[in-house]
Design a protein around this motif. Structure first.
Motif, PDB file in Angstrom:
ATOM      1  N   SER A  36       1.034  -1.174  -0.074  1.00  0.00           N
ATOM      2  CA  SER A  36      -0.073   0.015   0.006  1.00  0.00           C
ATOM      3  C   SER A  36       0.959   1.241  -0.078  1.00  0.00           C
ATOM      4  O   SER A  36       2.172   1.087   0.181  1.00  0.00           O
ATOM      5  CB  SER A  36      -0.832   0.106   1.127  1.00  0.00           C
ATOM      6  OG  SER A  36      -0.083   0.095   2.452  1.00  0.00           O
ATOM      7  N   GLN A  37       0.342   2.387  -0.382  1.00  0.00           N
ATOM      8  CA  GLN A  37       0.914   3.674  -0.178  1.00  0.00           C
ATOM      9  C   GLN A  37       1.806   3.729  -1.418  1.00  0.00           C
ATOM     10  O   GLN A  37       3.124   4.219  -1.200  1.00  0.00           O
ATOM     11  CB  GLN A  37       1.201   4.066   1.080  1.00  0.00           C
ATOM     12  CG  GLN A  37       0.356   4.243   2.072  1.00  0.00           C
ATOM     13  CD  GLN A  37       0.747   4.822   3.303  1.00  0.00           C
ATOM     14  OE1 GLN A  37       1.889   4.378   3.812  1.00  0.00           O
ATOM     15  NE2 GLN A  37      -0.069   5.298   4.362  1.00  0.00           N
ATOM     16  N   ASN A  77      -3.010  -1.773  -5.553  1.00  0.00           N
ATOM     17  CA  ASN A  77      -2.078  -0.521  -5.930  1.00  0.00           C
ATOM     18  C   ASN A  77      -3.564   0.312  -6.434  1.00  0.00           C
ATOM     19  O   ASN A  77      -3.619   1.396  -6.248  1.00  0.00           O
ATOM     20  CB  ASN A  77      -1.246  -0.614  -6.677  1.00  0.00           C
ATOM     21  CG  ASN A  77      -0.403   0.918  -7.110  1.00  0.00           C
ATOM     22  OD1 ASN A  77      -0.716   1.167  -8.452  1.00  0.00           O
ATOM     23  ND2 ASN A  77       0.199   1.453  -6.326  1.00  0.00           N
ATOM     24  N   ASN A  80      -6.178   1.173  -3.931  1.00  0.00           N
ATOM     25  CA  ASN A  80      -5.635   2.148  -2.914  1.00  0.00           C
ATOM     26  C   ASN A  80      -5.398   3.565  -3.540  1.00  0.00           C
ATOM     27  O   ASN A  80      -5.791   4.515  -3.018  1.00  0.00           O
ATOM     28  CB  ASN A  80      -4.143   1.842  -2.470  1.00  0.00           C
ATOM     29  CG  ASN A  80      -4.125   0.701  -1.471  1.00  0.00           C
ATOM     30  OD1 ASN A  80      -3.195  -0.028  -1.235  1.00  0.00           O
ATOM     31  ND2 ASN A  80      -5.323   0.495  -0.779  1.00  0.00           N
ATOM     32  N   HIS A  81      -5.090   3.638  -4.880  1.00  0.00           N
ATOM     33  CA  HIS A  81      -5.162   4.869  -5.613  1.00  0.00           C
ATOM     34  C   HIS A  81      -6.595   5.328  -5.878  1.00  0.00           C
ATOM     35  O   HIS A  81      -6.707   6.741  -5.659  1.00  0.00           O
ATOM     36  CB  HIS A  81      -4.476   4.502  -7.370  1.00  0.00           C
ATOM     37  CG  HIS A  81      -4.726   5.574  -8.144  1.00  0.00           C
ATOM     38  ND1 HIS A  81      -3.834   6.687  -7.973  1.00  0.00           N
ATOM     39  CD2 HIS A  81      -5.446   5.802  -9.189  1.00  0.00           C
ATOM     40  CE1 HIS A  81      -4.361   7.757  -8.974  1.00  0.00           C
ATOM     41  NE2 HIS A  81      -5.317   7.065  -9.809  1.00  0.00           N
ATOM     42  N   GLU A  83      -9.276   5.124  -3.905  1.00  0.00           N
ATOM     43  CA  GLU A  83      -9.752   5.236  -2.470  1.00  0.00           C
ATOM     44  C   GLU A  83      -9.087   6.766  -2.340  1.00  0.00           C
ATOM     45  O   GLU A  83      -9.841   7.433  -1.855  1.00  0.00           O
ATOM     46  CB  GLU A  83      -9.251   4.199  -1.611  1.00  0.00           C
ATOM     47  CG  GLU A  83      -9.570   4.526  -0.224  1.00  0.00           C
ATOM     48  CD  GLU A  83      -8.736   3.824   0.928  1.00  0.00           C
ATOM     49  OE1 GLU A  83      -8.948   3.938   2.145  1.00  0.00           O
ATOM     50  OE2 GLU A  83      -7.649   3.483   0.547  1.00  0.00           O
ATOM     51  N   ALA A  84      -7.885   6.980  -2.628  1.00  0.00           N
ATOM     52  CA  ALA A  84      -7.160   8.136  -2.111  1.00  0.00           C
ATOM     53  C   ALA A  84      -7.709   9.138  -3.244  1.00  0.00           C
ATOM     54  O   ALA A  84      -8.244  10.389  -2.562  1.00  0.00           O
ATOM     55  CB  ALA A  84      -5.729   8.182  -2.374  1.00  0.00           C
ATOM     56  N   GLU A  85      -8.037   8.905  -4.273  1.00  0.00           N
ATOM     57  CA  GLU A  85      -8.355   9.982  -5.501  1.00  0.00           C
ATOM     58  C   GLU A  85      -9.951  10.309  -4.931  1.00  0.00           C
ATOM     59  O   GLU A  85     -10.252  11.710  -5.021  1.00  0.00           O
ATOM     60  CB  GLU A  85      -8.719   9.317  -6.702  1.00  0.00           C
ATOM     61  CG  GLU A  85      -7.057   9.029  -7.331  1.00  0.00           C
ATOM     62  CD  GLU A  85      -6.681  10.402  -7.853  1.00  0.00           C
ATOM     63  OE1 GLU A  85      -6.909  10.926  -8.820  1.00  0.00           O
ATOM     64  OE2 GLU A  85      -5.501  11.092  -7.269  1.00  0.00           O
ATOM     65  N   GLU A  87     -11.502   9.966  -1.806  1.00  0.00           N
ATOM     66  CA  GLU A  87     -11.376  10.809  -0.749  1.00  0.00           C
ATOM     67  C   GLU A  87     -11.043  12.289  -0.944  1.00  0.00           C
ATOM     68  O   GLU A  87     -11.439  13.243  -0.437  1.00  0.00           O
ATOM     69  CB  GLU A  87     -10.668  10.050   0.208  1.00  0.00           C
ATOM     70  CG  GLU A  87     -11.271   8.764   0.889  1.00  0.00           C
ATOM     71  CD  GLU A  87     -10.377   8.101   1.844  1.00  0.00           C
ATOM     72  OE1 GLU A  87      -9.401   8.406   1.913  1.00  0.00           O
ATOM     73  OE2 GLU A  87     -11.175   7.463   2.679  1.00  0.00           O
ATOM     74  N   ASP A  88      -9.819  12.457  -1.644  1.00  0.00           N
ATOM     75  CA  ASP A  88      -9.393  13.833  -2.018  1.00  0.00           C
ATOM     76  C   ASP A  88     -10.357  14.806  -2.502  1.00  0.00           C
ATOM     77  O   ASP A  88     -10.376  15.945  -2.206  1.00  0.00           O
ATOM     78  CB  ASP A  88      -8.131  13.705  -2.999  1.00  0.00           C
ATOM     79  CG  ASP A  88      -7.443  14.786  -3.066  1.00  0.00           C
ATOM     80  OD1 ASP A  88      -6.881  15.436  -2.360  1.00  0.00           O
ATOM     81  OD2 ASP A  88      -7.177  15.168  -4.257  1.00  0.00           O
ATOM     82  N   TYR A 101     -12.738   1.126   2.433  1.00  0.00           N
ATOM     83  CA  TYR A 101     -11.703   0.104   1.732  1.00  0.00           C
ATOM     84  C   TYR A 101     -11.626  -0.943   2.496  1.00  0.00           C
ATOM     85  O   TYR A 101     -11.228  -0.988   3.599  1.00  0.00           O
ATOM     86  CB  TYR A 101     -10.364   0.740   1.253  1.00  0.00           C
ATOM     87  CG  TYR A 101      -9.198  -0.423   0.838  1.00  0.00           C
ATOM     88  CD1 TYR A 101      -9.546  -0.904  -0.350  1.00  0.00           C
ATOM     89  CD2 TYR A 101      -8.362  -0.563   1.599  1.00  0.00           C
ATOM     90  CE1 TYR A 101      -8.424  -1.763  -0.465  1.00  0.00           C
ATOM     91  CE2 TYR A 101      -7.282  -1.557   1.411  1.00  0.00           C
ATOM     92  CZ  TYR A 101      -7.256  -2.107   0.164  1.00  0.00           C
ATOM     93  OH  TYR A 101      -6.380  -2.838  -0.121  1.00  0.00           O
TER      94      TYR A 101
END
Length: 368
Positions: A36-37, A77, A80-81, A83-85, A87-88, A101
Motif C-alpha cells: 500500500s501507499q 495498488n 488504493n489509488h 480510494e485516495a483519489e 477521498e481527495d 476500503y
C-alpha cells in the motif's frame, strides 16, 4: 561481527546523503511486502474506472466494477489509488459520500455490512434525525416496520443520545433489549446477513431521500481469499449476500472488487447469477515487454525524485544513477526467463519492483 555490533556501528555513522548523490530520499522501489501507499502509473484501466466513478457521481445509479488480474499485477495498488483519489475530491463535491476500503474480506458478508454501519456512525444518525424532524416523509421509503418505527421515534424526539446508541447497537446486530422495544418500538434483532442487508438498504434509501447521503463507495480487495478459507457452501452464501446488497441498492452504491481470474471463474460457476452482476471488468496485466518494464521503473525513479525535490526546494539534486537502464533490463530479462519456464505470461509488477528494490538496497548498503 554480530548484528548488535553492526547496528551500533551504523548508529555512529553518518547517513549517506541520497539526495546529493542520486536525487532521491530513499529507495524508490517498494519491496514485495509494501503493498500500500505506492505511487501509481496510470494505464487504460484507470480511465475506465474514472468514467464509471464520474457516471456514479452524476446520477447515483449503482455501479459494480471488477478489477481482474493475477497475483502481483497491481490490483491493491489500483484500489488504493482510487480510494485516495475519491477521498481527495469528495470535500469539493456537493453531498456526503462514504468511502470504505477493505483489504481482507471477512468470512461472512454481514461483517462487511457492519463495517459500513460503523463508517456511517452515530454522527450520521444524528444528522438524519435532524432532517427527519424537519420532514419525516422519507421514512415511508423504509420497507422494514422496525426501521420505520426507530426513525419515527428519532423524528419525534430528536437526536437523543440514548436513542442514537440504541439505534447503533441494533444496527450492529446486538442483543435486543427491553429499551429497544420500549424506546424505539423495535421487535426483531438483526442477526442474519439478510436482515442486516435489508436494514442497510432502508438506511441508505431514507438517508438519500433526506439529503444526508449521496452514496457509498465500497472497495473489496483480494476477494479470491474467500475461496481458500471457506467451504464451497459458505462461498456461495457469501456471493449470494454480495448479490443481494447489489440488487437491493440500484442507486447510491459503488462497489469495486479486486479478484484473480481463476477465482472469478470459480465463483461464476458456483453462482452463475453472481457473474451477471459483474459485467464492468477492468483487466490488469503483467509486464509483457522490456519497454513496459523500463517505463514502470522510470516512473518510480522520477516520482521519487519529484518527492525529494519538494522536500528540498532550491537544493541541487545529485545526478548519479542509483540503478542503470542496463541493470533494469537485466533484472527484467532474468525474471522473464523464469516466467517463460513456468509457462506464465509476463512478469508480475510486484516481483519486478521487488527485485529493483533489492538491487538498489544493495547499492545503498554499500554506502554505509
Amino acid at each position: 561481527m554480530s548484528l548488535r555490533d553492526k547496528l551500533l556501528q551504523s548508529k555512529d555513522k553518518q547517513k549517506p546523503d541520497l539526495f546529493a548523490l542520486y536525487g532521491v530520499l530513499a529507495n524508490p522501489f517498494p519491496a514485495s511486502s509494501q503493498t500500500s501507499q505506492n505511487p501509481r502509473r496510470k494505464q487504460s484501466g484507470d480511465e475506465q474506472a474514472e468514467a464509471r466513478i464520474i457516471s456514479f457521481i452524476r446520477d447515483q445509479k449503482s455501479q459494480v466494477v471488477v478489477v481482474e488480474g493475477t497475483q502481483g499485477v497491481g490490483k491493491t495498488n489500483f484500489l488504493n489509488h482510487f480510494e485516495a483519489e475519491i477521498e481527495d475530491v469528495l470535500g469539493e463535491l456537493d453531498g456526503f459520500y462514504v468511502v470504505r476500503y477493505l483489504a481482507d474480506p471477512e468470512a461472512s458478508f454481514d461483517g462487511t455490512i457492519r463495517r459500513l454501519f460503523q463508517e456511517l456512525g452515530e454522527d450520521h444518525i444524528v444528522k438524519l434525525s435532524h432532517q427527519l424532524q424537519l420532514n419525516d416523509a422519507p421514512i415511508a421509503s423504509a420497507r422494514s416496520q422496525d426501521m420505520r418505527s426507530a426513525l419515527q421515534r428519532l423524528a419525534n424526539q430528536g437526536p437523543d443520545a440514548e436513542l442514537i446508541k440504541l439505534v447503533m447497537d441494533w444496527l450492529y446486530g446486538g442483543r435486543l433489549l427491553k429499551a429497544h422495544k420500549e424506546k424505539l418500538n423495535i421487535h426483531f434483532r438483526l442477526d442474519t446477513v439478510e436482515s442486516k442487508t435489508a436494514a442497510l438498504r432502508d438506511l441508505v434509501v431514507v438517508s438519500s431521500e433526506a439529503g444526508v447521503l449521496n452514496g457509498i463507495f465500497l472497495l473489496l480487495d483480494e476477494l479470491e481469499k474467500q475461496d481458500g478459507i471457506l467451504s464451497p457452501t459458505a462461498v456461495v452464501r457469501y456471493l449470494s449476500a454480495m448479490r443481494a446488497i447489489i440488487d437491493s441498492l440500484p442507486h447510491h452504491l459503488f462497489m469495486m472488487i479486486a479478484v484473480t481470474p481463476d477465482a472469478l471463474r470459480r465463483y461464476s460457476n458456483a453462482l452463475p447469477a453472481f457473474r451477471s452482476r459483474l459485467q464492468n471488468q477492468i483487466t490488469l496485466r503483467p509486464l509483457m515487454s522490456l519497454r513496459d518494464a523500463k517505463a514502470l521503473a522510470n516512473f518510480y525513479v522520477e516520482h521519487a525524485k519529484q518527492q525529494a525535490s519538494k522536500k528540498f526546494p532550491g537544493k541541487q539534486p545529485g545526478t548519479k544513477e542509483l540503478i542503470s537502464p542496463l541493470e533494469i533490463e537485466d533484472v527484467f530479462e532474468q525474471l522473464k526467463i523464469v516466467s517463460d519456464r513456468r509457462g506464465d505470461q509476463g512478469v508480475p509488477q510486484r516481483v519486478f519492483l521487488h527485485r529493483l528494490h533489492a538491487a538498489c538496497e544493495d547499492r545503498i548498503q554499500e554506502l554505509d
